[in-house]
Design an enzyme around this catalytic site. Sequence first.
Site, PDB file in Angstrom:
ATOM      1  N   ASN A   7       0.882  -1.168   0.000  1.00  0.00           N
ATOM      2  CA  ASN A   7       0.000   0.000   0.000  1.00  0.00           C
ATOM      3  C   ASN A   7       0.920   1.218   0.000  1.00  0.00           C
ATOM      4  O   ASN A   7       1.608   1.475   0.996  1.00  0.00           O
ATOM      5  CB  ASN A   7      -0.912  -0.013   1.235  1.00  0.00           C
ATOM      6  CG  ASN A   7      -1.795   1.224   1.318  1.00  0.00           C
ATOM      7  OD1 ASN A   7      -1.371   2.326   0.969  1.00  0.00           O
ATOM      8  ND2 ASN A   7      -3.026   1.060   1.788  1.00  0.00           N
ATOM      9  N   TYR A 108      -7.695  -3.838  -2.161  1.00  0.00           N
ATOM     10  CA  TYR A 108      -7.746  -2.826  -1.107  1.00  0.00           C
ATOM     11  C   TYR A 108      -9.125  -2.930  -0.444  1.00  0.00           C
ATOM     12  O   TYR A 108     -10.107  -2.371  -0.920  1.00  0.00           O
ATOM     13  CB  TYR A 108      -7.515  -1.428  -1.705  1.00  0.00           C
ATOM     14  CG  TYR A 108      -7.537  -0.314  -0.689  1.00  0.00           C
ATOM     15  CD1 TYR A 108      -6.915  -0.449   0.547  1.00  0.00           C
ATOM     16  CD2 TYR A 108      -8.170   0.898  -0.974  1.00  0.00           C
ATOM     17  CE1 TYR A 108      -6.942   0.581   1.468  1.00  0.00           C
ATOM     18  CE2 TYR A 108      -8.193   1.931  -0.052  1.00  0.00           C
ATOM     19  CZ  TYR A 108      -7.574   1.772   1.164  1.00  0.00           C
ATOM     20  OH  TYR A 108      -7.595   2.791   2.081  1.00  0.00           O
ATOM     21  N   ASP A 149      -4.054  -4.915   1.031  1.00  0.00           N
ATOM     22  CA  ASP A 149      -4.376  -4.299   2.309  1.00  0.00           C
ATOM     23  C   ASP A 149      -5.766  -4.780   2.703  1.00  0.00           C
ATOM     24  O   ASP A 149      -6.756  -4.302   2.167  1.00  0.00           O
ATOM     25  CB  ASP A 149      -4.334  -2.772   2.168  1.00  0.00           C
ATOM     26  CG  ASP A 149      -4.645  -2.061   3.471  1.00  0.00           C
ATOM     27  OD1 ASP A 149      -5.009  -2.733   4.459  1.00  0.00           O
ATOM     28  OD2 ASP A 149      -4.538  -0.819   3.508  1.00  0.00           O
ATOM     29  N   HIS A 250       2.642   2.187   5.058  1.00  0.00           N
ATOM     30  CA  HIS A 250       2.684   0.721   4.992  1.00  0.00           C
ATOM     31  C   HIS A 250       4.044   0.271   4.444  1.00  0.00           C
ATOM     32  O   HIS A 250       4.668   0.981   3.651  1.00  0.00           O
ATOM     33  CB  HIS A 250       1.620   0.178   4.041  1.00  0.00           C
ATOM     34  CG  HIS A 250       0.206   0.410   4.487  1.00  0.00           C
ATOM     35  ND1 HIS A 250      -0.604  -0.602   4.929  1.00  0.00           N
ATOM     36  CD2 HIS A 250      -0.541   1.545   4.538  1.00  0.00           C
ATOM     37  CE1 HIS A 250      -1.805  -0.112   5.221  1.00  0.00           C
ATOM     38  NE2 HIS A 250      -1.796   1.189   5.000  1.00  0.00           N
TER      39      HIS A 250
END
Length: 259
Positions: A7, A108, A149, A250
């Site tokens: 990410n 995501y 993520d 991240h």
Amino acid sequence: MRIATWNINSITARLPRLTQWLETAQPDVLCLQELKVSEDGFPRDALAALGYESVVNAGGRWNGVAVLSRVGVEDPAVGLPDAPAYDGVVEARAAAATCGGVRVWSLYVPNGREVGHPHYDYKLEWLAALRATVEQPAAGSAPFAVLGDFNIAPTDEDVWDIAEFDGATHITEREREALSALESAGMKEVHPRPLKYDVAFTYWDYRQLCFPKNKGMRIDLVYGNSAFASAVGDAYVDREARKGKGASDHAPVVVDLEV
DNA sequence: ATGACTGCAATATGCAGA
């Protein structure tokens, strides 16, 4: 083959970091999340100059995912089949490609914001659509993985202090049941090793010195089917990429396959 | 030392992140 997920919290702001990381880490496939860019603004040419083809699902200011590959791209797909909408919009949260014989999704997962918030219900609905999407390839013999993520810490040990998360999202039973559902479909979690400390956290808030204090969370996850999981030789979180000015909040998760 | 939020759209500050 090296496959990673990261990410990057804006591909525009992170492009110097991204190109540097590609050159040093040398992934064959990289799943990216939080591009925060329009389709037109995606740096396709800069990545092509480094040898990477891109499958992009970009939604502008928010979200946005991509699969980068230097081992070819077959059967590109954008958007999770039957993904729910939020506020009437189907957001850019999934992209897929088959790269060097391995089918990957860059994901995501919605944040959820607060338990009971409409965004929390949206998160669970989105995860149900993911479960349906993995069903067939999970049971197949071709290597298949979903990376990204997930905005869920699989266990209490995957956050720096579970007491700080009382009543919060990311650690609730219903979210973790969605991860269990992936496993019951035949997906196995690839557990990365930490390069430092006990737990391989992948996210540290920018605020309050969270990274130096190692107040992190392990929420960027990799799930593979049997063919994928059995080919994993090594996996780790590259926390070095979280250091210094201009870092994403991240760190990348890197998986090395023996294929 | 890894260091006290950041990025974006807008053009001041508000939203989102988790």
